[in-house]
Design a protein around this motif. Structure first.
Motif, short mmCIF file in Angstrom:
data_model
loop_
_atom_site.label_atom_id
_atom_site.label_comp_id
_atom_site.label_asym_id
_atom_site.label_seq_id
_atom_site.Cartn_x
_atom_site.Cartn_y
_atom_site.Cartn_z
N UNK A 15 -85.94 -39.94 -64.54
CA UNK A 15 -85.48 -41.17 -65.18
C UNK A 15 -84.84 -42.12 -64.17
N UNK A 16 -84.16 -41.56 -63.17
CA UNK A 16 -83.61 -42.40 -62.10
C UNK A 16 -84.74 -43.11 -61.36
N UNK A 17 -85.77 -42.36 -61.02
CA UNK A 17 -86.92 -42.94 -60.31
C UNK A 17 -87.62 -43.99 -61.17
N UNK A 18 -87.67 -43.77 -62.49
CA UNK A 18 -88.29 -44.74 -63.39
C UNK A 18 -87.51 -46.05 -63.38
N UNK A 19 -86.17 -45.96 -63.42
CA UNK A 19 -85.35 -47.16 -63.36
C UNK A 19 -85.49 -47.87 -62.03
N UNK A 20 -85.53 -47.09 -60.96
CA UNK A 20 -85.69 -47.65 -59.62
C UNK A 20 -87.01 -48.41 -59.51
N UNK A 21 -88.06 -47.82 -60.07
CA UNK A 21 -89.39 -48.45 -60.02
C UNK A 21 -89.45 -49.72 -60.87
N UNK A 22 -88.70 -49.75 -61.97
CA UNK A 22 -88.73 -50.91 -62.87
C UNK A 22 -87.89 -52.06 -62.36
N UNK A 23 -86.89 -51.78 -61.56
CA UNK A 23 -85.92 -52.80 -61.14
C UNK A 23 -86.55 -54.08 -60.57
N UNK A 24 -87.56 -54.00 -59.70
CA UNK A 24 -88.12 -55.25 -59.17
C UNK A 24 -88.67 -56.18 -60.25
N UNK A 25 -89.17 -55.60 -61.33
CA UNK A 25 -89.76 -56.42 -62.39
C UNK A 25 -88.72 -57.20 -63.19
N UNK A 26 -87.47 -56.72 -63.18
CA UNK A 26 -86.43 -57.41 -63.96
C UNK A 26 -85.49 -58.21 -63.06
N UNK A 27 -85.70 -58.12 -61.76
CA UNK A 27 -84.80 -58.77 -60.82
C UNK A 27 -84.65 -60.26 -61.02
N UNK A 28 -85.75 -60.96 -61.24
CA UNK A 28 -85.68 -62.41 -61.38
C UNK A 28 -84.87 -62.83 -62.59
N UNK A 29 -85.11 -62.16 -63.73
CA UNK A 29 -84.39 -62.53 -64.96
C UNK A 29 -82.90 -62.21 -64.84
N UNK A 30 -82.57 -61.12 -64.17
CA UNK A 30 -81.16 -60.77 -63.98
C UNK A 30 -80.50 -61.74 -63.00
N UNK A 31 -81.20 -62.08 -61.94
CA UNK A 31 -80.63 -62.98 -60.92
C UNK A 31 -80.32 -64.35 -61.50
N UNK A 32 -81.13 -64.81 -62.45
CA UNK A 32 -80.88 -66.13 -63.07
C UNK A 32 -79.54 -66.16 -63.78
N UNK A 33 -79.15 -65.04 -64.33
CA UNK A 33 -77.88 -64.92 -65.06
C UNK A 33 -76.74 -64.57 -64.13
N UNK A 34 -77.01 -63.64 -63.22
CA UNK A 34 -75.98 -63.04 -62.36
C UNK A 34 -75.87 -63.82 -61.06
N UNK A 35 -75.28 -64.96 -61.10
CA UNK A 35 -75.19 -65.81 -59.92
C UNK A 35 -73.97 -65.46 -59.09
N UNK A 36 -74.18 -65.20 -57.81
CA UNK A 36 -73.06 -64.87 -56.90
C UNK A 36 -72.40 -66.15 -56.42
#
Length: 273
Positions: free
Chosen positions: A252-273
């Motif tokens: 399940x850790x590997x599954x989350x790791x593999x999925x992360x790139x696909x959600x990165x853009x949507x998260x980055x739009x919200x999570x502004x540093x």
């Protein structure tokens, strides 16, 4: 701008998947550990604590995978399903439904599964300075409880109580009362992030949870920017039908790791540093 990270419940699969998502996003330069507020329910209480205490998520999952001894083979899954069905009975007031679930949780004989071990394996066992909210439910009254640094509950016990799935693990005693899984109130408890301007919500059991409750919680967040991350089909396949299976730590850790790139853009739009 104030940012909240909300981490939902989901058993072993949920802990590992959330850890994989957060690790993958970190590798892509998106640091969710910078949250002003972290809300953790059940599995999310474990991951939230690890994030808030700046623990290495991959190493922590590895420790769990190497030392997991809990068994749920003796669990009466029919009792578990009956308990959770009470929570969706429209004829019952929510706290009364939770009280009835607690009554069932308190009456179940020891299954041999010890939820305290998951808290004992946390690399840091003291409350962090970062604001961390951990949810639980009083098994005797059905009252919703939110633990935090000044609430008087030891961190290890707070995490254990939030993970004490009714009819699977015995409720956890804190201050003379016994508490069960915060997921009995909600799989996410996202409304606790009200007042934040940006919210990232990881929901491991989105594919099995009723949508009405989450919709109401998100409405409480007002005009906050929200990124809602749910398991993709590959992750759901990995989870299978028993999210408490100790064999899921690494997959399940590997599954989350593999999925992360696909959600990165949507998260980055919200999570502004």
């Amino acid at each position: 701008m104030t940012r909240a990270l909300v981490l939902g419940g989901g058993g072993v699969a949920g802990i590992a998947w959330e850890a994989g998502i957060i690790t993958g996003l970190r590798r892509a330069g998106i640091e969710l550990g910078g949250a002003d507020l972290i809300v953790g329910t059940s599995a999310g209480s474990v991951v939230g604590t690890l994030v808030a205490t700046e623990a290495d998520l991959e190493s922590s999952v590895g420790v769990q995978a190497n030392t997991e001894v809990a068994t749920v083979s003796a669990v009466d899954m029919e009792a578990v399903m009956t308990a959770f069905s009470l929570l969706y009975d429209p004829s019952l007031e929510p706290q009364e439904a939770r009280r009835r679930v607690g009554e069932m949780a308190l009456s179940v004989k020891d299954t041999g599964a010890k939820i305290e071990t998951i808290g004992n394996r946390l690399p840091v066992k003291e409350w962090p300075q970062r604001r961390l909210l951990i949810t639980a439910v009083d098994a005797g009254t059905g009252e919703f409880v939110v633990w935090e640094r000044d609430s008087g509950a030891p961190l290890v016990s707070a995490v254990a109580s939030s993970c004490a799935v009714p009819c699977v693990f015995p409720p956890v005693e804190i201050g003379g009362r016994r508490y069960m899984d915060g997921g009995v109130r909600s799989a996410t408890n996202a409304d606790l992030a009200a007042g934040s301007s940006a919210v990232v919500l990881l929901e491991p059991l989105a594919h099995t949870s009723p949508k009405a409750r989450l919709k109401a919680e998100l409405a409480e967040l007002g005009d906050a920017a929200i990124a809602h991350v749910v398991p993709d089909e590959a992750s759901i396949t990995v989870f299978g039908t028993n999210v408490l299976d100790p064999g899921l730590w690494r997959p399940a850790f590997e599954a989350g790791l593999a999925q992360a790139p696909a959600v990165g853009e949507s998260v980055a739009r919200v999570w502004k540093d």
